[in-house]
Design a protein around this motif. Structure first.
Motif, short mmCIF file in Angstrom:
data_model
loop_
_atom_site.label_atom_id
_atom_site.label_comp_id
_atom_site.label_asym_id
_atom_site.label_seq_id
_atom_site.Cartn_x
_atom_site.Cartn_y
_atom_site.Cartn_z
N GLN A 279 0.90 -1.14 -0.24
CA GLN A 279 0.01 0.14 0.03
C GLN A 279 0.93 1.25 -0.12
OE1 GLN A 279 -2.72 -0.46 3.27
NE2 GLN A 279 -4.18 -1.47 2.15
N GLU A 280 1.79 1.16 0.63
CA GLU A 280 2.88 2.64 0.94
C GLU A 280 3.41 2.76 -0.66
OE1 GLU A 280 6.96 3.20 2.70
OE2 GLU A 280 5.25 2.53 4.12
N LYS A 281 3.79 1.55 -1.21
CA LYS A 281 4.44 1.81 -2.65
C LYS A 281 3.45 2.22 -3.39
CE LYS A 281 8.48 0.18 -1.59
NZ LYS A 281 9.82 1.09 -1.54
N GLU B 134 0.90 4.19 -2.95
CA GLU B 134 0.63 5.47 -2.68
C GLU B 134 1.88 6.24 -3.30
OE1 GLU B 134 0.05 5.66 1.42
OE2 GLU B 134 -2.04 4.91 1.45
N GLU C 47 1.35 6.51 -6.99
CA GLU C 47 0.21 7.33 -7.40
C GLU C 47 0.57 8.65 -7.13
OE1 GLU C 47 -3.07 8.58 -8.79
OE2 GLU C 47 -2.50 6.63 -8.58
N ALA C 48 1.59 8.91 -6.14
CA ALA C 48 1.96 10.47 -5.89
C ALA C 48 2.91 10.87 -7.19
CB ALA C 48 2.46 10.52 -4.71
N GLN D 80 0.96 11.54 -10.10
CA GLN D 80 0.54 12.94 -10.11
C GLN D 80 1.35 13.82 -10.38
OE1 GLN D 80 -2.75 13.47 -9.99
NE2 GLN D 80 -2.46 15.76 -9.70
#
Length: 130
Positions: A28-30, A32, A35-36, A39
């Motif tokens: 989940q951390e990876k 995110e 995704e950042a 963006q």
């Protein structure tokens, strides 16, 4: 013996559950972070697109001409200022004559003079450098 097997199975189940939970959190951390980053890439591409559009607007011929008139005191050339015959170019260096119109505005460079080759001397130098 049965109790020992049950305890080992329970400890193994707890350890594997903890490992799966830790793996899930790391994934989940990876995700995110990805995704950042995606963006940020999207924002950077948008900024580049805006800057390219701004650059295209600022470098239009009309805009450049207006800025040159306003800031540099440059005016567009008059018809009398345009030289059509290359033999009449002012400030031509003495001793340089213009030939026939080659179809280009810039003169070409003179070819460098070739040195006479001494094959025997070249072979001796090659033999010594090896």
């Amino acid at each position: 013996m049965r109790r020992m097997i049950t305890i080992c199975a329970a400890v193994t189940a707890l350890a594997s559950g903890a490992a799966v939970l830790q793996l899930k959190l790391a994934v989940q951390e990876k995700a995110e972070a990805v995704e950042a980053l995606a963006q940020k890439i999207h924002e950077d591409r948008e900024a580049i697109r805006v800057l390219e559009a701004e650059w295209a607007f600022l470098t239009t011929p009309r805009s450049l001409q207006e800025k040159s008139i306003r800031f540099l005191a440059l005016m567009p050339p008059n018809a009398e200022q345009v030289v059509t015959d290359i033999t009449r170019i002012p400030f031509r260096p003495k001793g340089v004559e213009a030939g026939e119109d080659p179809g280009v505005l810039l003169p070409t460079r003179a070819k460098p003079e070739e040195k006479p080759k001494n094959d025997k001397a070249d072979e001796d130098k090659k033999g010594q450098s090896l």
